[in-house]
Design a protein around this motif. Structure first.
Motif, PDB file in Angstrom:
ATOM      1  N   LEU A 131       5.406  44.418  37.476  1.00  0.00           N
ATOM      2  CA  LEU A 131       6.211  43.397  36.640  1.00  0.00           C
ATOM      3  C   LEU A 131       6.639  45.271  35.856  1.00  0.00           C
ATOM      4  N   ARG A 132       6.304  46.352  36.614  1.00  0.00           N
ATOM      5  CA  ARG A 132       6.990  47.406  36.354  1.00  0.00           C
ATOM      6  C   ARG A 132       8.075  47.803  36.394  1.00  0.00           C
ATOM      7  N   THR A 133       7.568  47.714  37.955  1.00  0.00           N
ATOM      8  CA  THR A 133       8.823  47.912  39.272  1.00  0.00           C
ATOM      9  C   THR A 133       9.880  46.899  38.474  1.00  0.00           C
ATOM     10  N   GLN A 134      10.044  45.536  38.604  1.00  0.00           N
ATOM     11  CA  GLN A 134      11.266  44.640  38.041  1.00  0.00           C
ATOM     12  C   GLN A 134      11.686  45.063  36.484  1.00  0.00           C
ATOM     13  N   GLY A 157      13.736  40.060  33.310  1.00  0.00           N
ATOM     14  CA  GLY A 157      13.806  39.010  32.145  1.00  0.00           C
ATOM     15  C   GLY A 157      12.673  38.460  30.749  1.00  0.00           C
ATOM     16  N   PHE A 158      12.033  39.928  31.174  1.00  0.00           N
ATOM     17  CA  PHE A 158      11.122  38.957  30.468  1.00  0.00           C
ATOM     18  C   PHE A 158      11.074  39.053  28.754  1.00  0.00           C
ATOM     19  N   HIS A 159      11.697  38.769  28.261  1.00  0.00           N
ATOM     20  CA  HIS A 159      11.497  38.005  26.496  1.00  0.00           C
ATOM     21  C   HIS A 159      10.842  37.475  25.974  1.00  0.00           C
ATOM     22  N   HIS A 160       9.284  37.425  27.011  1.00  0.00           N
ATOM     23  CA  HIS A 160       9.012  36.617  25.272  1.00  0.00           C
ATOM     24  C   HIS A 160       7.578  38.139  24.795  1.00  0.00           C
ATOM     25  N   CYS A 161       8.029  39.588  25.490  1.00  0.00           N
ATOM     26  CA  CYS A 161       7.051  40.578  25.426  1.00  0.00           C
ATOM     27  C   CYS A 161       8.164  41.978  24.585  1.00  0.00           C
ATOM     28  N   PHE A 169       4.001  35.455  30.558  1.00  0.00           N
ATOM     29  CA  PHE A 169       3.879  36.105  32.002  1.00  0.00           C
ATOM     30  C   PHE A 169       4.670  37.334  31.459  1.00  0.00           C
ATOM     31  N   CYS A 170       5.206  37.885  30.581  1.00  0.00           N
ATOM     32  CA  CYS A 170       6.073  39.249  30.529  1.00  0.00           C
ATOM     33  C   CYS A 170       5.224  39.914  29.320  1.00  0.00           C
ATOM     34  N   ALA A 171       4.960  41.140  30.282  1.00  0.00           N
ATOM     35  CA  ALA A 171       4.420  42.311  29.820  1.00  0.00           C
ATOM     36  C   ALA A 171       4.935  43.887  29.403  1.00  0.00           C
ATOM     37  N   TYR A 172       6.581  43.280  29.940  1.00  0.00           N
ATOM     38  CA  TYR A 172       6.749  44.904  29.647  1.00  0.00           C
ATOM     39  C   TYR A 172       8.011  44.448  29.235  1.00  0.00           C
ATOM     40  N   ALA A 173       9.040  44.768  27.435  1.00  0.00           N
ATOM     41  CA  ALA A 173       9.855  44.457  27.365  1.00  0.00           C
ATOM     42  C   ALA A 173      11.203  45.298  28.034  1.00  0.00           C
ATOM     43  N   ASP A 174      11.999  44.544  28.854  1.00  0.00           N
ATOM     44  CA  ASP A 174      12.174  45.344  29.990  1.00  0.00           C
ATOM     45  C   ASP A 174      14.049  44.849  29.071  1.00  0.00           C
TER      46      ASP A 174
END
Length: 368
Positions: A131-134, A157-161, A169-174
């Motif tokens: 997830l950090r790589t994404q 596209g981790f739009h819940h973080c 399923f979103c751990a980082y606010a990309d």
């Protein structure tokens, strides 16, 4: 997997302040397409990833399909870098990142309960590192979009973080990170628009940009499903709430209307387009009833805005007079677009092989 080489770069932001050194704003050779991916995106660990309906290996399937179609090769993909703790701290709080060192917290965010029983070093390596790589890929794609006029991160596209809370399923606010990096480091990027077409409300970036007038958010989502975040909704400038089982005609009418309104209302320096095919009928999470035909060949026309989609998903070309989805093929050509200073970056493809890949573009290139 050999991919395009990267030259490390660091630059001061537009105000002359020195931001922390990062490898994510690398100089990418022009021989590479602005498509960011790494095999480490895919999450596989003792079958635990199958305990959630979210396909955590879909990114590799997308790339494999595009290689089979001879659209991509290993040599023209930009290899994503993992976001470092310093990179993440541009948005995230230190206390939030420390909480991710507890497996029970990660289990809650990913909605995979057995993870709480695993040592955190395994959770870091097999779940959070992908997830950090994404996340790093999304930040890289933001800079690439400015340099090239369009870019894709196949993952992210981790739009819940948000800055201090993960979920869904979103751990980082990309998405937030990509925009903040651009605001801090790239001269001339001071206004952003987020167009979020995932079936779920993008409450993470909404909370992050709640009081930030520089960011315009359009969000189209099923109002009856996760996360139902009433507070976050206050940040949405164009809110399109759908009901259970929304079908093609209503969906097309509403999205067309608000796309047109968004494009007419604001002129951003960067657009983050968060795609989502969880709108499709039968998706286990989306709760909508949109037919695959809409993604195959249905044009979206109205007020100078046209949108077409294709089976393997789509290049999004946005111009002053049109927004179109084009089927990926094997050649590029130069094109005229909205304006020289406008760029767009795609941050998420949300559903396996049907859509496959989404390009977002304002200038320079389009796919035919």
């Amino acid at each position: 997997m050999q991919q395009c080489p990267r030259n490390m770069s660091h630059k001061e932001d537009s105000e002359g302040k020195s931001s922390h050194p990062t490898g994510l704003y690398a100089s990418i050779p022009r021989t590479c397409l602005p498509i960011v991916y790494h095999p480490d995106y895919n999450i596989t660990f003792m079958g635990l990833e199958k305990l959630h309906p979210f396909d955590s290996g879909k990114w590799g399937k997308v790339i494999r399909f595009l290689k089979e179609e001879q659209f991509l090769t290993d040599g023209n993909i930009v290899e994503a870098l993992e976001a470092t703790e310093e990179d993440l701290l541009v948005v995230h709080t230190k206390s939030y990142l420390n909480r991710l060192k507890w497996s029970v917290v990660v289990a809650t965010i990913t909605e995979i309960p057995p993870l709480m029983c695993l040592p955190n070093f395994l959770v870091q390596r097999r779940v959070l590192r992908p997830l950090r790589t994404q996340t790093g890929g999304t930040i890289m794609a933001g800079k690439l979009a400015v340099d090239r006029g369009w870019a894709i991160n196949v993952g992210g596209g981790f739009h819940h973080c948000s800055s201090d809370k993960g979920g869904g399923f979103c751990a980082y606010a990309d998405i937030t990170l990509a925009i903040k990096f651009l605001f801090e480091r790239v001269e001339g990027i001071s206004r952003a628009t987020i167009i979020d077409l995932d079936a779920h409300q993008g409450n993470g970036h909404e909370r992050d940009f709640m009081d930030d007038s520089r960011v315009f958010i359009m969000d189209v989502y099923n109002r009856n499903i996760y996360p139902r975040d009433g507070f976050a909704k206050r940040a949405i400038k164009r809110k399109v709430e759908l009901d259970w089982g929304t079908e093609d005609s209503e969906y097309l009418r509403k999205v067309e209307l608000h796309f047109e309104g968004t494009l007419n209302e604001v002129q951003p320096d960067i657009i983050i387009y968060n795609a989502g095919t969880d709108i499709l009928d039968g998706d286990p999470l989306g709760g909508l009833s949109i037919s695959p035909q809409i993604l195959l060949d249905a044009p979206w026309q109205g007020g100078g805005v046209a949108l077409e989609a294709s089976s393997c998903g789509s290049a999004v070309h946005m111009g002053r007079d049109r927004l179109s989805y084009f089927k990926p093929d094997r050649c590029f050509h130069q094109t005229t677009s909205w304006s020289e200073e406008k760029t767009m970056v795609h941050c998420r493809n949300s559903a396996g092989l049907l859509i496959g890949l989404t390009f977002t573009e304002f200038k320079g290139y389009s796919l035919v």
